[in-house]
Design a protein around this motif. Structure first.
Motif, PDB file in Angstrom:
ATOM      1  N   HIS A   1      19.908  31.233  46.771  1.00 36.57           N
ATOM      2  CA  HIS A   1      20.856  30.476  47.586  1.00 36.57           C
ATOM      3  C   HIS A   1      20.879  28.996  47.176  1.00 36.57           C
ATOM      4  CE1 HIS A   1      20.428  33.909  50.444  1.00 36.57           C
ATOM      5  NE2 HIS A   1      21.710  33.649  50.639  1.00 36.57           N
ATOM      6  N   TYR A   2      22.034  28.397  47.353  1.00 34.38           N
ATOM      7  CA  TYR A   2      22.185  26.958  47.097  1.00 34.38           C
ATOM      8  C   TYR A   2      22.005  26.200  48.407  1.00 34.38           C
ATOM      9  CZ  TYR A   2      23.889  27.944  42.395  1.00 34.38           C
ATOM     10  OH  TYR A   2      23.988  28.358  41.087  1.00 34.38           O
ATOM     11  N   ALA A   3      20.798  25.772  48.651  1.00 35.19           N
ATOM     12  CA  ALA A   3      20.434  24.995  49.835  1.00 35.19           C
ATOM     13  C   ALA A   3      19.053  24.400  49.563  1.00 35.19           C
ATOM     14  CB  ALA A   3      20.421  25.865  51.085  1.00 35.19           C
TER      15      ALA A   3
ATOM     16  N   ASN B   1      24.706  20.704  44.971  1.00 29.36           N
ATOM     17  CA  ASN B   1      25.985  21.202  44.470  1.00 29.36           C
ATOM     18  C   ASN B   1      26.896  21.480  45.664  1.00 29.36           C
ATOM     19  OD1 ASN B   1      28.150  22.593  43.355  1.00 29.36           O
ATOM     20  ND2 ASN B   1      26.890  23.945  42.094  1.00 29.36           N
ATOM     21  N   ASP B   2      27.770  20.536  45.992  1.00 30.09           N
ATOM     22  CA  ASP B   2      28.630  20.688  47.166  1.00 30.09           C
ATOM     23  C   ASP B   2      29.524  21.918  47.066  1.00 30.09           C
ATOM     24  OD1 ASP B   2      27.616  18.432  48.373  1.00 30.09           O
ATOM     25  OD2 ASP B   2      29.151  17.097  47.561  1.00 30.09           O
TER      26      ASP B   2
ATOM     27  N   ASP C   1      27.351  25.003  47.932  1.00 29.60           N
ATOM     28  CA  ASP C   1      26.440  24.883  49.069  1.00 29.60           C
ATOM     29  C   ASP C   1      26.530  26.090  50.003  1.00 29.60           C
ATOM     30  OD1 ASP C   1      24.693  23.533  51.022  1.00 29.60           O
ATOM     31  OD2 ASP C   1      26.533  23.472  52.218  1.00 29.60           O
ATOM     32  N   GLN C   2      25.360  26.643  50.370  1.00 28.30           N
ATOM     33  CA  GLN C   2      25.301  27.810  51.258  1.00 28.30           C
ATOM     34  C   GLN C   2      24.500  27.538  52.538  1.00 28.30           C
ATOM     35  OE1 GLN C   2      23.955  30.311  47.838  1.00 28.30           O
ATOM     36  NE2 GLN C   2      25.424  31.798  48.615  1.00 28.30           N
ATOM     37  N   SER C   3      24.291  26.270  52.840  1.00 29.52           N
ATOM     38  CA  SER C   3      23.554  25.956  54.066  1.00 29.52           C
ATOM     39  C   SER C   3      24.276  26.487  55.298  1.00 29.52           C
ATOM     40  CB  SER C   3      23.342  24.444  54.188  1.00 29.52           C
ATOM     41  OG  SER C   3      24.588  23.758  54.271  1.00 29.52           O
TER      42      SER C   3
ATOM     43  N   PHE D   1      20.088  21.866  41.868  1.00 27.34           N
ATOM     44  CA  PHE D   1      21.051  21.905  40.772  1.00 27.34           C
ATOM     45  C   PHE D   1      22.354  21.244  41.197  1.00 27.34           C
ATOM     46  CE2 PHE D   1      18.261  25.089  39.022  1.00 27.34           C
ATOM     47  CZ  PHE D   1      18.482  25.024  37.654  1.00 27.34           C
ATOM     48  N   ALA D   2      22.907  20.403  40.322  1.00 26.86           N
ATOM     49  CA  ALA D   2      24.140  19.692  40.645  1.00 26.86           C
ATOM     50  C   ALA D   2      25.386  20.525  40.369  1.00 26.86           C
ATOM     51  CB  ALA D   2      24.228  18.380  39.872  1.00 26.86           C
ATOM     52  N   ASP D   3      25.287  21.509  39.483  1.00 22.45           N
ATOM     53  CA  ASP D   3      26.452  22.349  39.199  1.00 22.45           C
ATOM     54  C   ASP D   3      26.000  23.718  38.710  1.00 22.45           C
ATOM     55  OD1 ASP D   3      26.560  22.462  36.068  1.00 22.45           O
ATOM     56  OD2 ASP D   3      26.316  20.339  36.558  1.00 22.45           O
TER      57      ASP D   3
END
Length: 363
Positions: free
Chosen positions: A126-128, A146-147, A150-152, A173-175
């Motif tokens: 997950h991206y959080a 990584n906006d 984002d999975q928050s 990670f930014a991208d």
């Protein structure tokens, strides 16, 4: 730490598992078999838990050099996610199955099994980000760097206790391309695998067809805000508040403006449609609050009602137990459209998650 890495067969979870190994953890990979029909094949970026996914996860685990197992959680997934999805639509609500899957499967069923087997944490792709700036130094949940990924929002229902036992190595990670580049450098064959999207258990992307197959036909009327009958439908479960397309109306509005679904009433078998401005609201009312920290009335927050939507500035008007029963109320600085019962409301302070709740209605 002893870490259980959830491996979906995609690039994100593979890189996350590899990074957990790099961090010095004792890592074991597990693929959650969630589909009752795992003999199906993947169609591009649609579907989940296919033969290809399980095989891709195994190859990634072999390349990383960690043990790998497949756990059958299909009954839990069906009972706790799919049946919830169907019952919510049957009740005229709009659920988010990804939120329910994270809450009930990945950070409930999976984490419970991991704990019983002696694992200290669960690692996912997950991206959080998890921090330690919660109350009394407890776990906090933050947006990803990584906006776009984002999975928050879909993780907010996990709560601080589960967050304290979770690892999200991709949060910094930014991208996404950087993740793929790392996977390629590690020799992971999933580096170019397409991202999955849409509802994973509706592999063909036809949500209305899926609902009709499982809920059947229950014909009724499509009416305007004054009760004038404009058309017919095969079932209210085929509609959600804010919907514009697929209404099947042959009679245009008097002013020629498009119509939107304003309300869904399964009891009366009615779908109410009207002008876009009738969808607007500035007050959100929600229930079943999961808090990372206490949110008091009067606090300024960012309120988000969709996974990749905007967090709209607002103010907490009422909190559970303060004369509102179990309801949370938020007043927004500006009106928003398409608020539907069953959606998830997540409150933010900057990039930090404060609380999550299920929308009950708009006021």
């Amino acid at each position: 730490m002893k870490v259980l890495a959830a491996m979906s067969g995609g690039v994100d979870s593979a890189v996350a598992a590899a990074r957990a190994v790099d961090a010095g953890h004792e890592v074991v990979g597990v693929h959650m078999a969630l589909s009752r029909s795992r003999a199906q094949s993947r169609t591009g970026s649609r579907g989940c838990c296919t033969v290809e996914d399980a095989s891709d996860a195994r190859r990634a685990a072999d390349r990383i050099g960690i043990p790998y197992y497949v756990w059958d959680l299909s009954e839990d997934f069906h009972d706790l996610v799919v049946e919830d999805f169907l019952s919510e639509y049957a009740a005229g609500r709009t659920p988010n199955p990804c939120v329910r899957c994270n809450e009930r499967i990945k950070f409930a069923s999976l984490m419970d099994r991991a704990r019983l087997l002696g694992f200290d944490a669960v690692c996912t792709g997950h991206y959080a980000r998890v921090g330690t700036d919660g109350p009394d130094g407890g776990a906090s949940l933050h947006r990803s760097r990584n906006d776009a990924k984002d999975q928050s929002y879909v993780l907010a229902v996990m709560g601080p206790e589960a967050a304290a036992r979770a690892l999200f190595p991709l949060g910094e990670f930014a991208d996404k391309q950087a993740v793929r580049d790392e996977a390629r450098a590690r020799g992971l064959g999933v580096s170019t695998k397409p991202d999955s999207y849409d509802i994973c258990f509706v592999a063909d992307g036809d949500t209305r067809g899926f609902l009709e197959r499982h809920l059947g036909s229950a014909p009724g009327e499509i009416v305007d805000a004054d009760g004038t009958v404009l058309g017919e439908h095969a079932g209210t479960h085929g509609f959600t508040i804010g919907q514009r397309k697929g209404l099947g109306l042959s009679r245009p509005a008097p002013d020629g403006a498009p119509r939107y679904v304003l309300d869904v009433d399964p009891g009366a078998r009615q779908v109410v449609v009207g002008a876009a401005e009738l969808l607007s609201t500035r007050v959100l009312v929600a229930r079943d609050v999961v808090s990372f920290e206490a949110v008091e009335a009067g606090r300024t927050v960012g309120a988000q009602i969709r996974a990749h939507g905007e967090a709209v500035p607002g103010r907490v008007r009422a909190v559970p137990g303060r004369g509102t029963g179990d309801l949370l109320e938020v007043e927004l600085e500006r009106p928003i459209r398409g608020v539907a019962p069953g959606q998830t409301l997540v409150l933010y302070d900057g990039d930090r998650v404060l609380a999550a709740a299920t929308l009950e209605r708009r006021a």
